[in-house]
Design a protein around this motif. Structure first.
Motif, short mmCIF file in Angstrom:
data_model
loop_
_atom_site.label_atom_id
_atom_site.label_comp_id
_atom_site.label_asym_id
_atom_site.label_seq_id
_atom_site.Cartn_x
_atom_site.Cartn_y
_atom_site.Cartn_z
N GLU A 179 -48.10 -77.37 154.23
CA GLU A 179 -48.74 -77.56 153.42
C GLU A 179 -47.74 -78.16 152.47
OE1 GLU A 179 -50.44 -76.43 148.36
OE2 GLU A 179 -49.87 -75.28 149.99
N LYS A 202 -53.51 -80.25 144.64
CA LYS A 202 -55.05 -79.93 145.57
C LYS A 202 -55.63 -80.97 144.24
CE LYS A 202 -53.85 -75.85 147.73
NZ LYS A 202 -52.96 -75.38 147.36
N LYS A 240 -55.96 -78.13 152.90
CA LYS A 240 -56.26 -77.09 153.97
C LYS A 240 -57.42 -77.24 154.84
CE LYS A 240 -54.88 -72.47 155.39
NZ LYS A 240 -54.72 -71.00 155.05
N TYR A 244 -52.86 -78.78 156.87
CA TYR A 244 -53.39 -79.71 156.10
C TYR A 244 -53.47 -80.58 155.99
CZ TYR A 244 -52.26 -75.24 152.98
OH TYR A 244 -52.33 -74.26 152.39
#
Length: 419
Positions: free
Chosen positions: A66, A174, A134, A141
């Motif tokens: 990530e 996100k 994800k 990611y």
């Protein structure tokens, strides 16, 4: 095994144990742990893809873990900057080739583990979405960026919002994004974008006596621009004012970046039936009104092949990016202007039978710009070809279109006074 062998082996084993103990002491004394070291290893940017056209683009960047990113907008030129903390780049340079709305891509390391991606737009743009996601298969990611052509006003509004909310940068969690959507613009004047068809290596149709469509459309568009500008109530722009090649999606981009209230695309085609002549007004439709309209749309849509750039609409993912569903209200306005335009042209120039038609023209597919395509006449007809080269006829036709624009603009503004 003798004593000497045992003692020698014991020394070797003891040495390894002693070395491991020393390493452990070093780690503990430095305040680190072996687990922390593994976690702090740079994540890897291992893939980059772009898809779309000059009106809408999607950029996807892949990572093994990530990413921690910050992003912001800059002007002069219009840019999106993304900073990637603790990131090592493992991306093929050929994947960074710009296309569509993005005219420049730069990716490099700033030092101290930070890498930076800079996307330069063909003029102003909007960041519709910037997500850290994800991967569905659980292997890493990705960053997914959706950009679309916008006006300078909209870009400036996003910059202002960015300054108010963050000071300089946006840390994405996100799905964070800059901008608050369309901003009202009470000072906006009715804006017309005129699109002279073809240009550059794409000459378009050729008449019986050698007349080239790209020259006819530019001459007529220039006259129409001057007549509209002389009224003093409208902002008027052209997609091209020289003999240059433009992709169809670039024509749409220019209209959207000017926040056009109306796009008028000018053409002069040929047809195999020499006796057919007269002007026609087209609007966009998923289904053509007749076979002739479909054939014309197919020919015009092939313009993007002239520079070796072919958009394959059979790729569903790319098609979803390239083509927006035509907004119902925009289509209604397009039809309304087309009806008004046919009425005005009928008083000054000859029209084909059933002059208001429709087909799937790519240049008319801006989802928020009412658009029409005007076929001034057929270069395959000697009389039409002569008219298209006649200054008096061009003046009458341009004046009819100007009158139609005035009626449409007044109706849109609710003034009923022609502007």
């Amino acid at each position: 095994m003798g004593l000497a062998d045992f003692t020698d082996k014991g020394c070797r084993v003891g040495g390894r144990i002693l070395g491991a103990l020393c390493l452990l002491l070093l780690v503990v004394s430095s305040g680190l742990s072996p687990v922390a070291n593994a976690a702090d290893a740079p994540l890897v940017a291992k893939g980059y893809k772009m898809a779309g056209d000059a009106t809408k683009m999607r950029i996807v960047m892949d990572f093994d873990r990530e990413p921690d990113i910050k992003w912001f907008l800059l002007r002069g030129p219009n840019r999106l900057v993304i900073d990637l903390a603790n990131t090592r780049l493992a991306i093929d340079a050929k994947d960074l080739k710009p296309r569509g709305l993005v005219r420049g891509v730069r990716l490099g390391e700033l030092g101290e583990g930070v890498s930076r991606l800079i996307l330069t737009g063909k003029g102003p743009f909007a960041v519709d979405k910037l997500d850290v996601l994800k991967n569905e298969d659980g292997t890493g990611y990705r960053i997914a960026i959706d950009m679309s052509a916008a006006s300078e006003r909209e870009f400036d509004a996003a910059l202002a919002n960015q300054a108010l909310t963050t000071g300089s940068t946006v840390s994405t969690d996100k799905g964070g994004r800059v901008g608050t959507g369309p901003v009202s613009n009470p000072g906006h004047r009715f804006t017309v974008v005129i699109d002279p068809g073809h240009g550059g290596i794409d000459g378009g149709a050729e008449g019986l006596n050698g007349t080239i469509e790209k020259n006819v459309t530019l001459a007529f568009a220039t006259e129409l621009r001057d007549k509209l500008a002389a009224i003093g109530k409208y902002d008027v722009f052209m997609t091209r004012d020289t003999d240059e090649y433009l992709r169809l999606d670039d024509r749409v981009r220019i209209a959207r970046q000017h926040e056009a209230d109306l796009l008028i695309s000018i053409h002069a085609d040929t047809i195999s039936v020499k006796g057919i002549r007269g002007a026609t007004v087209y609007t966009v439709s998923d289904k053509a009104s007749d076979p002739e309209a479909q054939a014309l749309a197919d020919r015009e849509n092939l313009s993007d092949q002239f520079a070796g750039m072919v958009i394959k609409d059979d790729n569903k993912e790319v098609t979803d990016i390239l083509i927006d569903l035509i907004r119902r209200e925009t289509h209604t306005f397009s039809m309304s202007f087309a009806h008004t335009l046919v009425g005005q042209l009928s008083t000054s120039v000859g029209l084909i039978n059933n002059p208001q038609r429709s087909a799937g023209f790519k240049v008319l597919k801006a989802p928020d710009v009412p658009s029409v395509l005007v076929e001034l006449g057929y270069l395959s007809n000697a009389k039409d070809e002569a008219q298209l080269l006649n200054a008096e006829w061009r003046g009458k036709a341009a004046q009819s279109i100007t009158n139609a624009v005035a009626l449409f603009a007044s109706a849109r503004s609710g003034t009923g006074t022609g502007g």
